[in-house]
Scaffold this motif. Structure first.
Motif, PDB file in Angstrom:
ATOM      1  N   THR A   1       0.846  -1.205   0.000  1.00  0.00           N
ATOM      2  CA  THR A   1       0.000   0.000   0.000  1.00  0.00           C
ATOM      3  C   THR A   1       0.876   1.248   0.000  1.00  0.00           C
ATOM      4  N   ASP A   2       0.215   2.388  -0.246  1.00  0.00           N
ATOM      5  CA  ASP A   2       0.904   3.666  -0.063  1.00  0.00           C
ATOM      6  C   ASP A   2       0.672   4.140   1.372  1.00  0.00           C
ATOM      7  N   ASP A   3       1.064   5.385   1.674  1.00  0.00           N
ATOM      8  CA  ASP A   3       0.943   5.862   3.055  1.00  0.00           C
ATOM      9  C   ASP A   3      -0.483   6.207   3.452  1.00  0.00           C
ATOM     10  N   LYS A   4      -1.417   6.083   2.503  1.00  0.00           N
ATOM     11  CA  LYS A   4      -2.831   6.284   2.821  1.00  0.00           C
ATOM     12  C   LYS A   4      -3.595   4.964   2.811  1.00  0.00           C
ATOM     13  N   ILE A  37      -4.937  -2.839   5.496  1.00  0.00           N
ATOM     14  CA  ILE A  37      -4.561  -2.289   6.803  1.00  0.00           C
ATOM     15  C   ILE A  37      -4.134  -3.394   7.765  1.00  0.00           C
ATOM     16  N   GLY A  38      -3.380  -2.990   8.771  1.00  0.00           N
ATOM     17  CA  GLY A  38      -3.030  -3.924   9.836  1.00  0.00           C
ATOM     18  C   GLY A  38      -1.946  -4.914   9.464  1.00  0.00           C
ATOM     19  N   GLU A  78       2.417  -4.758   4.178  1.00  0.00           N
ATOM     20  CA  GLU A  78       3.879  -4.691   4.256  1.00  0.00           C
ATOM     21  C   GLU A  78       4.229  -3.485   5.121  1.00  0.00           C
ATOM     22  N   THR A  79       4.606  -3.754   6.365  1.00  0.00           N
ATOM     23  CA  THR A  79       4.813  -2.691   7.350  1.00  0.00           C
ATOM     24  C   THR A  79       5.919  -3.088   8.312  1.00  0.00           C
ATOM     25  N   ASP A 139      -3.815   2.418  11.200  1.00  0.00           N
ATOM     26  CA  ASP A 139      -4.126   2.076   9.806  1.00  0.00           C
ATOM     27  C   ASP A 139      -5.630   2.119   9.558  1.00  0.00           C
ATOM     28  N   GLY A 140      -6.391   1.538  10.477  1.00  0.00           N
ATOM     29  CA  GLY A 140      -7.840   1.460  10.307  1.00  0.00           C
ATOM     30  C   GLY A 140      -8.507   2.813  10.288  1.00  0.00           C
TER      31      GLY A 140
END
Length: 312
Positions: free
Chosen positions: A265-268, A279-280, A284-285, A296-297
């Motif tokens: 994902t991007d930063d949004k 999210i969550g 990839e985080t 994220d949520g």
């Protein structure tokens, strides 16, 4: 006459862990119709976690209790919840078509992937054979079956250390086998564990197989990563905490995963597909914690509202 089941929503959220429930809260509060789909009870891995001490606002809280409070918050503005494992997702113009193993076919303008991750398996002989017969991935679920016993915990991160401490409520001894020469768990958790008289740490040690008598676990075979020696250790149970794998099988056809299966994902929280967010723990985080999942949520819930609103 039975009420017809609703199948069309503004947003479908796959997963009802902390990330998914927070996204549901924000999206439903923005007056969107929201459905959370989950393969089990709401809360995700919270239900497999004993005591949580690193979530702001709760100096100490039990995982299932936090899950219940989050669910009550997530559904207060009309978000719905249903059982079902998502088996397929197809893009049909602006619509996302979501199929579950229950035979349901939902459509949504936006899709939020919050399916999380699962415990990684060791992949050694005996692991599958003795799963549920002494091999476990959940201390909260199975710890009480081992009162007065000797348990082995495999892993060196936060989960291994924290769940190992939880197991000392029941077991007489907990041996933590760490394949490296050090722990990766938070310093506070390490200190508590090392001061626990029921715990011991054995470093540079890998489990090569899990052994038993055909009915239950009796121990493990080990390999010393420093000396090269092989050995054997007796135990009544083996709890495995060596990391996680993403639950993203249903999304492989969307071309939004990296080579390990995590969603990019991007930063949004947006993927490269319009109206598809992630999210969550599935993302990839660099950090997978309740606090980051909730963040994220919240962001995704707001971004979903903007996306749906722009479709009008």
């Amino acid at each position: 006459m039975a009420e017809e089941k609703k199948l069309n929503y503004d947003v479908v959220i796959v997963g009802a862990g902390p990330a998914g429930m927070t996204a549901a809260l924000y999206a439903s509060r923005a007056n969107l119709s929201v459905l959370m789909l989950d393969r089990g009870i709401y809360g995700g891995n919270l239900n497999n976690t004993a005591t949580i001490e690193n979530y702001t606002g709760f100096p100490s809280v039990e995982g299932p209790d936090l899950a219940k409070q989050m669910y009550e918050g997530a559904t207060q503005f009309g978000a719905e919840y249903a059982y079902g494992t998502v088996t397929n997702v197809q893009m049909d113009g602006e619509l996302k078509k979501i199929t579950t193993d229950m035979g349901d076919k939902f459509t949504a303008k936006a899709l939020v992937i919050a399916s999380g991750s699962d415990q990684k398996k060791l992949g050694v002989p005996g692991e599958e054979e003795y799963s549920g017969k002494g091999v476990s991935y959940c201390a909260v679920c199975d710890g009480a079956f081992f009162k007065g016993k000797h348990l082995i915990v495999v892993g060196g991160g936060d989960s291994a250390v924290e769940e190992g401490m939880y197991l000392t409520q029941f077991a007489d001894k907990v041996s933590v086998l760490v394949r490296r020469d050090h722990l990766r768990a938070a310093a506070v958790a390490q200190e508590k564990a090392k001061n626990n008289s029921k715990m011991e740490f054995i470093f540079n040690t890998s489990v090569t197989s899990i052994i038993g008598d055909g009915q239950k676990v009796t121990g493990v075979k080990t390999h010393d990563n420093k000396t090269g020696e092989d050995g054997e250790m007796s135990a009544d149970g083996v709890f495995i905490y060596i990391g996680n794998v993403p639950l993203t099988t249903a999304f492989r056809g969307l071309d939004i995963l990296d080579d390990q299966g995590w969603v990019i994902t991007d930063d949004k929280m947006a993927t490269k597909l319009p109206g598809v967010f992630a999210i969550g723990d599935v993302r990839e985080t660099p950090l997978r914690q309740i606090a980051t999942a909730v963040g994220d949520g919240a962001l995704a819930g707001q971004e979903v509202f903007k996306y749906v609103d722009n479709l009008k």
